[in-house]
Design an enzyme around this catalytic site. Structure first.
Site, PDB file in Angstrom:
ATOM      1  N   CYS A  86       0.922  -1.455   0.041  1.00 12.41           N
ATOM      2  CA  CYS A  86       0.028   0.681   0.160  1.00 12.41           C
ATOM      3  C   CYS A  86       0.937   1.144  -0.243  1.00 12.41           C
ATOM      4  CB  CYS A  86      -0.684   0.078   1.544  1.00 12.41           C
ATOM      5  SG  CYS A  86      -2.279   1.252   0.792  1.00 12.41           S
ATOM      6  N   HIS A 194      -3.753  -4.348  -0.575  1.00 13.62           N
ATOM      7  CA  HIS A 194      -3.590  -5.626   0.885  1.00 13.62           C
ATOM      8  C   HIS A 194      -3.159  -7.427   0.637  1.00 13.62           C
ATOM      9  CE1 HIS A 194      -2.787  -1.873   3.553  1.00 13.62           C
ATOM     10  NE2 HIS A 194      -3.907  -1.162   2.424  1.00 13.62           N
ATOM     11  N   GLU A 196      -2.370  -9.195   2.593  1.00 16.57           N
ATOM     12  CA  GLU A 196      -2.868  -9.871   4.423  1.00 16.57           C
ATOM     13  C   GLU A 196      -4.314  -9.350   4.772  1.00 16.57           C
ATOM     14  OE1 GLU A 196      -2.276  -5.228   5.098  1.00 16.57           O
ATOM     15  OE2 GLU A 196      -1.467  -6.618   3.680  1.00 16.57           O
TER      16      GLU A 196
END
Length: 214
Positions: A86, A194, A196
């Site tokens: 990001c 992202h 994650e």
């Protein structure tokens, strides 16, 4: 082997740590969240997360004494595999134009500019799930279904990376126009989305990063 997630007060550290740790456990890699430049220097892989405004993130990075120098030494001088996430990806640019002008790390030439949707009805920020359109093969996308019918990645951003050299853009995502989703050069990769938070796609990409030998 060891992996350092850089803590400079601007990252989604809990989610990033959990996602990387899950994949790293299978690979026998130790994951450390750290604001210690020496730990970053010793790491075999480095992750730089980032959430918020470009200038704030750069300021946070500069406020960790010695961290920019440690990153430069490890990533640029020694070729340590690096993943920016990001705003951590946006910081790779020459500069960001969010609320003024702020210098980036300059590892991948380009500017981070405001998203100006070309289609009526598209809102800013670009937020939610979207697919990836690879522009060239890359090890971090190995065996990951991409394209219109591929897996989805999670985005949330109001600014996007305009790379000077098109060959440093690995993948785009469609939001009224092609927005940069991944950049990369040599041992450096950045994702606007992202990993994650991107479920199957994200875990696969992190696993590929842990195995990557650029």
């Amino acid at each position: 082997m060891s992996l350092a997630i850089v803590d400079y007060g601007s990252g989604n550290l809990h989610s990033a740590h959990k996602a990387v740790e899950r994949a790293a456990a299978q690979a026998g890699i130790t994951v450390t969240v750290t604001s210690d430049p020496d730990v970053v220097r010793r790491a075999d892989r480095i992750v730089l997360p980032g959430v918020g405004a470009f200038a704030d993130c750069r300021r946070g990075l500069d406020n960790v004494v010695g961290m920019v120098e440690a990153l430069q030494e490890s990533v640029i001088s020694r070729g340590t595999p690096f993943l920016g996430i990001c705003v951590g990806m946006q910081l790779l640019a020459s500069r960001g134009l969010e609320h003024g002008v702020a210098e980036g790390l300059g590892w991948i030439p380009g500017e981070v500019v405001a998203i100006e949707p070309k289609s009526i009805g598209l809102k800013v920020p670009h937020m939610g799930w979207n697919t990836l359109q690879p522009l060239r093969p890359h090890s971090l996308l190995k065996d990951i279904p991409t394209g219109e019918n591929g897996l989805h990645a999670y985005f949330v951003h109001s600014y996007h990376f305009c790379a000077t050299h098109p060959d440093m853009v690995i993948a785009t995502t469609e939001y009224g126009e092609a927005l940069t989703a991944m950049v990369g050069h040599d041992n450096i990769v950045g994702t606007q989305f992202h990993p994650e938070k991107s479920q199957r796609l994200g875990l696969a990409l992190i696993g590929n990063f842990l195995r990557w030998t650029p």
